[in-house]
Write a protein that holds these residues in place. Structure first.
Motif, PDB file in Angstrom:
ATOM      1  N   ILE A 467     -62.945 -88.413 -16.951  1.00 16.56           N
ATOM      2  CA  ILE A 467     -64.141 -89.005 -17.558  1.00 16.56           C
ATOM      3  C   ILE A 467     -64.856 -89.888 -16.545  1.00 16.56           C
ATOM      4  O   ILE A 467     -66.094 -89.934 -16.492  1.00 16.56           O
ATOM      5  CB  ILE A 467     -63.763 -89.808 -18.816  1.00 16.56           C
ATOM      6  N   VAL A 468     -64.101 -90.573 -15.697  1.00 17.78           N
ATOM      7  CA  VAL A 468     -64.695 -91.445 -14.681  1.00 17.78           C
ATOM      8  C   VAL A 468     -65.369 -90.631 -13.583  1.00 17.78           C
ATOM      9  O   VAL A 468     -66.473 -90.961 -13.137  1.00 17.78           O
ATOM     10  CB  VAL A 468     -63.615 -92.372 -14.071  1.00 17.78           C
ATOM     11  N   THR A 469     -64.731 -89.559 -13.166  1.00 18.95           N
ATOM     12  CA  THR A 469     -65.271 -88.770 -12.051  1.00 18.95           C
ATOM     13  C   THR A 469     -66.359 -87.805 -12.489  1.00 18.95           C
ATOM     14  O   THR A 469     -67.049 -87.222 -11.653  1.00 18.95           O
ATOM     15  CB  THR A 469     -64.144 -87.959 -11.386  1.00 18.95           C
ATOM     16  N   GLY A 470     -66.527 -87.617 -13.780  1.00 23.16           N
ATOM     17  CA  GLY A 470     -67.502 -86.659 -14.274  1.00 23.16           C
ATOM     18  C   GLY A 470     -66.942 -85.264 -14.450  1.00 23.16           C
ATOM     19  O   GLY A 470     -67.664 -84.336 -14.824  1.00 23.16           O
ATOM     20  N   ALA A 471     -65.639 -85.086 -14.213  1.00 24.86           N
ATOM     21  CA  ALA A 471     -65.021 -83.770 -14.363  1.00 24.86           C
ATOM     22  C   ALA A 471     -64.903 -83.367 -15.828  1.00 24.86           C
ATOM     23  O   ALA A 471     -64.769 -82.184 -16.145  1.00 24.86           O
ATOM     24  CB  ALA A 471     -63.644 -83.765 -13.711  1.00 24.86           C
ATOM     25  N   THR A 472     -64.928 -84.359 -16.736  1.00 24.39           N
ATOM     26  CA  THR A 472     -64.899 -84.074 -18.168  1.00 24.39           C
ATOM     27  C   THR A 472     -65.691 -85.149 -18.888  1.00 24.39           C
ATOM     28  O   THR A 472     -66.215 -86.079 -18.267  1.00 24.39           O
ATOM     29  CB  THR A 472     -63.452 -84.010 -18.692  1.00 24.39           C
ATOM     30  N   THR A 473     -65.789 -85.025 -20.190  1.00 26.73           N
ATOM     31  CA  THR A 473     -66.518 -85.992 -21.006  1.00 26.73           C
ATOM     32  C   THR A 473     -65.585 -86.592 -22.045  1.00 26.73           C
ATOM     33  O   THR A 473     -64.479 -86.080 -22.294  1.00 26.73           O
ATOM     34  CB  THR A 473     -67.694 -85.320 -21.733  1.00 26.73           C
ATOM     35  N   ILE A 474     -66.031 -87.668 -22.674  1.00 24.82           N
ATOM     36  CA  ILE A 474     -65.245 -88.268 -23.755  1.00 24.82           C
ATOM     37  C   ILE A 474     -65.009 -87.245 -24.861  1.00 24.82           C
ATOM     38  O   ILE A 474     -63.900 -87.124 -25.385  1.00 24.82           O
ATOM     39  CB  ILE A 474     -65.964 -89.516 -24.299  1.00 24.82           C
ATOM     40  N   GLU A 475     -66.042 -86.482 -25.187  1.00 23.12           N
ATOM     41  CA  GLU A 475     -65.915 -85.502 -26.269  1.00 23.12           C
ATOM     42  C   GLU A 475     -64.936 -84.390 -25.906  1.00 23.12           C
ATOM     43  O   GLU A 475     -64.105 -83.984 -26.727  1.00 23.12           O
ATOM     44  CB  GLU A 475     -67.287 -84.915 -26.605  1.00 23.12           C
ATOM     45  N   ALA A 476     -65.024 -83.891 -24.673  1.00 25.97           N
ATOM     46  CA  ALA A 476     -64.115 -82.815 -24.258  1.00 25.97           C
ATOM     47  C   ALA A 476     -62.678 -83.312 -24.181  1.00 25.97           C
ATOM     48  O   ALA A 476     -61.737 -82.626 -24.604  1.00 25.97           O
ATOM     49  CB  ALA A 476     -64.556 -82.249 -22.913  1.00 25.97           C
ATOM     50  N   ALA A 477     -62.483 -84.521 -23.635  1.00 23.23           N
ATOM     51  CA  ALA A 477     -61.137 -85.088 -23.567  1.00 23.23           C
ATOM     52  C   ALA A 477     -60.600 -85.355 -24.963  1.00 23.23           C
ATOM     53  O   ALA A 477     -59.408 -85.148 -25.246  1.00 23.23           O
ATOM     54  CB  ALA A 477     -61.138 -86.364 -22.733  1.00 23.23           C
ATOM     55  N   GLY A 478     -61.472 -85.821 -25.871  1.00 27.57           N
ATOM     56  CA  GLY A 478     -61.050 -86.049 -27.249  1.00 27.57           C
ATOM     57  C   GLY A 478     -60.643 -84.768 -27.945  1.00 27.57           C
ATOM     58  O   GLY A 478     -59.670 -84.742 -28.710  1.00 27.57           O
ATOM     59  N   ALA A 479     -61.373 -83.694 -27.673  1.00 25.41           N
ATOM     60  CA  ALA A 479     -61.016 -82.402 -28.257  1.00 25.41           C
ATOM     61  C   ALA A 479     -59.665 -81.929 -27.730  1.00 25.41           C
ATOM     62  O   ALA A 479     -58.862 -81.346 -28.470  1.00 25.41           O
ATOM     63  CB  ALA A 479     -62.100 -81.380 -27.949  1.00 25.41           C
ATOM     64  N   GLU A 480     -59.391 -82.183 -26.445  1.00 25.34           N
ATOM     65  CA  GLU A 480     -58.096 -81.816 -25.880  1.00 25.34           C
ATOM     66  C   GLU A 480     -56.972 -82.621 -26.537  1.00 25.34           C
ATOM     67  O   GLU A 480     -55.891 -82.081 -26.834  1.00 25.34           O
ATOM     68  CB  GLU A 480     -58.097 -82.038 -24.367  1.00 25.34           C
ATOM     69  N   ILE A 481     -57.208 -83.907 -26.771  1.00 24.25           N
ATOM     70  CA  ILE A 481     -56.206 -84.733 -27.456  1.00 24.25           C
ATOM     71  C   ILE A 481     -55.958 -84.187 -28.860  1.00 24.25           C
ATOM     72  O   ILE A 481     -54.809 -84.070 -29.314  1.00 24.25           O
ATOM     73  CB  ILE A 481     -56.660 -86.205 -27.509  1.00 24.25           C
ATOM     74  N   PHE A 482     -57.029 -83.837 -29.565  1.00 21.96           N
ATOM     75  CA  PHE A 482     -56.926 -83.287 -30.913  1.00 21.96           C
ATOM     76  C   PHE A 482     -56.050 -82.032 -30.933  1.00 21.96           C
ATOM     77  O   PHE A 482     -55.144 -81.898 -31.770  1.00 21.96           O
ATOM     78  CB  PHE A 482     -58.332 -82.990 -31.432  1.00 21.96           C
ATOM     79  N   GLU A 483     -56.307 -81.124 -29.996  1.00 22.34           N
ATOM     80  CA  GLU A 483     -55.514 -79.888 -29.939  1.00 22.34           C
ATOM     81  C   GLU A 483     -54.058 -80.194 -29.590  1.00 22.34           C
ATOM     82  O   GLU A 483     -53.132 -79.544 -30.102  1.00 22.34           O
ATOM     83  CB  GLU A 483     -56.117 -78.921 -28.918  1.00 22.34           C
ATOM     84  N   THR A 484     -53.834 -81.188 -28.732  1.00 22.41           N
ATOM     85  CA  THR A 484     -52.464 -81.565 -28.372  1.00 22.41           C
ATOM     86  C   THR A 484     -51.733 -82.149 -29.571  1.00 22.41           C
ATOM     87  O   THR A 484     -50.541 -81.884 -29.779  1.00 22.41           O
ATOM     88  CB  THR A 484     -52.482 -82.567 -27.203  1.00 22.41           C
ATOM     89  N   ILE A 485     -52.433 -82.943 -30.372  1.00 19.54           N
ATOM     90  CA  ILE A 485     -51.821 -83.506 -31.581  1.00 19.54           C
ATOM     91  C   ILE A 485     -51.338 -82.380 -32.492  1.00 19.54           C
ATOM     92  O   ILE A 485     -50.204 -82.410 -33.005  1.00 19.54           O
ATOM     93  CB  ILE A 485     -52.825 -84.416 -32.319  1.00 19.54           C
ATOM     94  N   LEU A 486     -52.169 -81.369 -32.707  1.00 21.78           N
ATOM     95  CA  LEU A 486     -51.783 -80.249 -33.567  1.00 21.78           C
ATOM     96  C   LEU A 486     -50.587 -79.495 -32.981  1.00 21.78           C
ATOM     97  O   LEU A 486     -49.678 -79.088 -33.716  1.00 21.78           O
ATOM     98  CB  LEU A 486     -52.963 -79.299 -33.757  1.00 21.78           C
ATOM     99  N   ALA A 487     -50.585 -79.311 -31.647  1.00 17.26           N
ATOM    100  CA  ALA A 487     -49.486 -78.593 -31.004  1.00 17.26           C
ATOM    101  C   ALA A 487     -48.180 -79.384 -31.101  1.00 17.26           C
ATOM    102  O   ALA A 487     -47.112 -78.821 -31.392  1.00 17.26           O
ATOM    103  CB  ALA A 487     -49.825 -78.308 -29.543  1.00 17.26           C
ATOM    104  N   VAL A 488     -48.238 -80.684 -30.866  1.00 19.78           N
ATOM    105  CA  VAL A 488     -47.042 -81.525 -30.959  1.00 19.78           C
ATOM    106  C   VAL A 488     -46.560 -81.597 -32.403  1.00 19.78           C
ATOM    107  O   VAL A 488     -45.353 -81.530 -32.680  1.00 19.78           O
ATOM    108  CB  VAL A 488     -47.327 -82.924 -30.388  1.00 19.78           C
ATOM    109  N   ALA A 489     -47.486 -81.719 -33.339  1.00 21.46           N
ATOM    110  CA  ALA A 489     -47.110 -81.733 -34.751  1.00 21.46           C
ATOM    111  C   ALA A 489     -46.408 -80.437 -35.140  1.00 21.46           C
ATOM    112  O   ALA A 489     -45.560 -80.421 -36.049  1.00 21.46           O
ATOM    113  CB  ALA A 489     -48.338 -81.949 -35.625  1.00 21.46           C
ATOM    114  N   SER A 490     -46.728 -79.358 -34.433  1.00 26.08           N
ATOM    115  CA  SER A 490     -46.127 -78.050 -34.705  1.00 26.08           C
ATOM    116  C   SER A 490     -44.810 -77.834 -33.965  1.00 26.08           C
ATOM    117  O   SER A 490     -44.194 -76.761 -34.098  1.00 26.08           O
ATOM    118  CB  SER A 490     -47.112 -76.940 -34.322  1.00 26.08           C
TER     119      SER A 490
END
Length: 515
Positions: A467-490
């Motif tokens: 997010i700092v370097t511009g390689a990703t955005t808050i929204e994209a990183a948040g979506a990745e966290i969301f998908e990780t939560i579902l995967a870990v919950a599974s």
């Protein structure tokens, strides 16, 4: 070539978080003499500014309020020159006087257009576990060692015999006798232990006591509202015949529970059944810029699914609580948050401190200066959803949506309260590098910067430094966290689970009279 030999655009080396802020956050070490182009003029770095720390964008007089995130983070304790590092040597606390608003800043989170799911363990009471554990809850410290001896019989390859069970965890603590049961501390400990005993991730339960303690096994089990399919046994060391006899008997009980729990299987369930704990530790100057707002976006995505998220750490909300009261669904919810903060002021004052004793030395080394600054970044973990409820420590979390729990800022104590309240997954952001784990709820650790992620790859699950370097955005990183939560919950293992961490992080909050 020396770092200061060539002028650079401020945006390439620092982050201005809000128009009108008095400071920016350096994204790399800035050497004295470096010239930065800013607002059509030149800004010369007049003192070294480490990465993650603040640089003054204009001259500030002694006593002037200093703004970051568009909010006050403190007062200048001496005059500050443009281009100077702003930190503990020249920035101090500001008296916090607020005119609180309730519900004026609520943002509606629209229901998701696509229902997401995870693979969990449905329980008889309608809750859903993300793990399938046998828990040994100790009523008193006197039974702690015995509980650990029983659990240790089921570590490592021996668990291969029960592939659908995640493990056996001893939930041992340092209290339970001498603690007046009716005191505030006694009530909190009982609530915490009962919260773990009824947790959706605990399929089998042994409540283990010594036999003569003030907070006894029967007291813990009285009217316990556990799911009907929880396997429950009670034991006391004195009645069973001592430590060795109890370990033998407890091992037999656990083995029988494992055989039955191993018959359970994960099933597809809606994401609305998730309860996510939001926590941070070892924060740095990037926490409120990268990982925390990204986790806040993930929190909003879960709320849109009808799930529950729980922010915590009351001392690290102080100074930003006005942002949460504006999001409260009504005055009662907002006032309950203010009441908890008022309790904390009295609590720390009685102990000879103030709430600005936080940030920690590690936080300050990472670039955070005052609790006002730290809190503004910390509340970003809660996204933008309305605040639907405020809970005391370890209270059962029953309301869907974004909620808050009163906990200390001390990480193991805070996460223990969240899990006792029902959190089935915890997301934990860190900039300095925390190694916290958790059982029975998995802990997903999110690095705020790529340097920590690379240095501690075995301990981190996600990197938001892009997010700092511009390689990703808050929204994209948040979506990745969301998908990780579902995967870990599974069932996907987190880094801390792979290391078998979490046995020592069960730390109930200790308050109250001890006799």
């Amino acid at each position: 070539m020396p770092d200061h030999a060539e002028p650079a655009d401020l945006r390439d080396v620092a982050l201005l978080l809000r128009t009108g802020d008095d400071v920016a956050v350096a994204t790399r070490d800035l050497a004295e003499g470096r010239v930065l182009r800013h607002d059509g003029g030149d800004l010369t770095v007049v003192t070294p500014v480490p990465r993650g720390h603040k640089i003054a964008l204009r001259d500030l007089a002694e006593g002037a309020r200093v703004h970051k995130y568009g909010q006050v983070i403190g007062r200048a304790t001496t005059s500050i020159r443009a281009g100077e590092q702003v930190h503990a040597h020249n920035l101090g606390m500001d008296a916090v006087e607020r005119d609180y608003e309730f519900g004026t800043g609520r943002v509606t989170i629209a229901p998701a257009t696509e229902e997401r799911t995870f693979e969990g363990f449905p329980r008889a009471n309608g809750t859903v576990g993300t793990r399938n554990y046998v828990g040994i809850v100790t009523s008193v410290n006197c039974s702690a060692a015995t509980a650990r001896m029983i659990a240790d019989q089921f570590r490592g390859p021996v668990m291969d015999a029960w592939p659908h069970v995640d493990g056996v965890v001893a939930l041992a603590h340092d209290s339970g006798c001498g603690l007046v049961p009716a005191s505030e501390g006694g009530r909190i400990l009982r609530r915490t232990l009962r919260g773990y005993a009824t947790h959706p991730n605990i399929g089998g339960l042994i409540v283990l006591g010594l036999g003569c303690e003030m907070l006894g096994v029967q007291t813990l089990l009285a009217d316990l509202n556990a799911p009907a399919d929880t396997l429950i046994e009670r034991m006391t060391i004195q009645e069973t015949g001592g430590v060795r006899a109890t370990v033998r008997a407890g091992t037999d009980v656990v083995r029988a529970m494992l055989d039955r729990l191993n018959e359970r299987r994960r099933q597809t369930v809606p994401a609305s059944k998730l309860v996510l704990g939001l926590n941070c530790g070892g924060s740095d100057g990037y926490s409120g810029i990268t990982a925390n707002p990204a986790l806040g976006h993930a929190s909003d995505l879960l709320v849109a699914q009808g799930a529950t998220t729980v922010l915590a750490e009351t001392p690290e909300v102080f100074g930003a609580e006005h942002l949460l009261t504006r999001r409260a669904v009504n005055r009662e919810v907002g006032q309950r948050l203010l009441d908890r903060i008022a309790w904390w002021h009295a609590y720390v004052e009685a102990g000879g401190g103030t709430l600005d004793n936080n940030p920690s030395p590690g936080n300050k080394a990472g670039g955070l200066t005052t609790i006002l600054e730290k809190s503004l970044g910390a509340v970003a973990k809660g996204g933008s959803a309305p605040l639907t409820a405020v809970y005391e420590y370890a209270e059962p979390v029953t309301e869907p949506g974004f909620t808050f729990m009163d906990t200390p800022g001390y990480d193991p104590v805070s996460v223990t309260g969240l899990v006792a309240g029902g959190a089935t997954v915890v997301c934990f952001t860190t900039g300095r590098g925390s190694v916290l784990g958790g059982k029975p709820a998995p802990v997903i650790k999110i690095a705020t910067n790529s340097e920590v992620f690379e240095r501690m790859r075995d301990d981190m699950d996600l990197d938001t430094g892009g997010i700092v370097t511009g390689a990703t955005t808050i929204e994209a990183a948040g979506a990745e966290i969301f998908e990780t939560i579902l995967a870990v919950a599974s069932g996907r293992l987190t880094a801390s689970e792979d290391l078998d961490l979490g046995r020592d992080e069960f730390v109930p909050w200790q308050l109250g009279a001890v006799t």
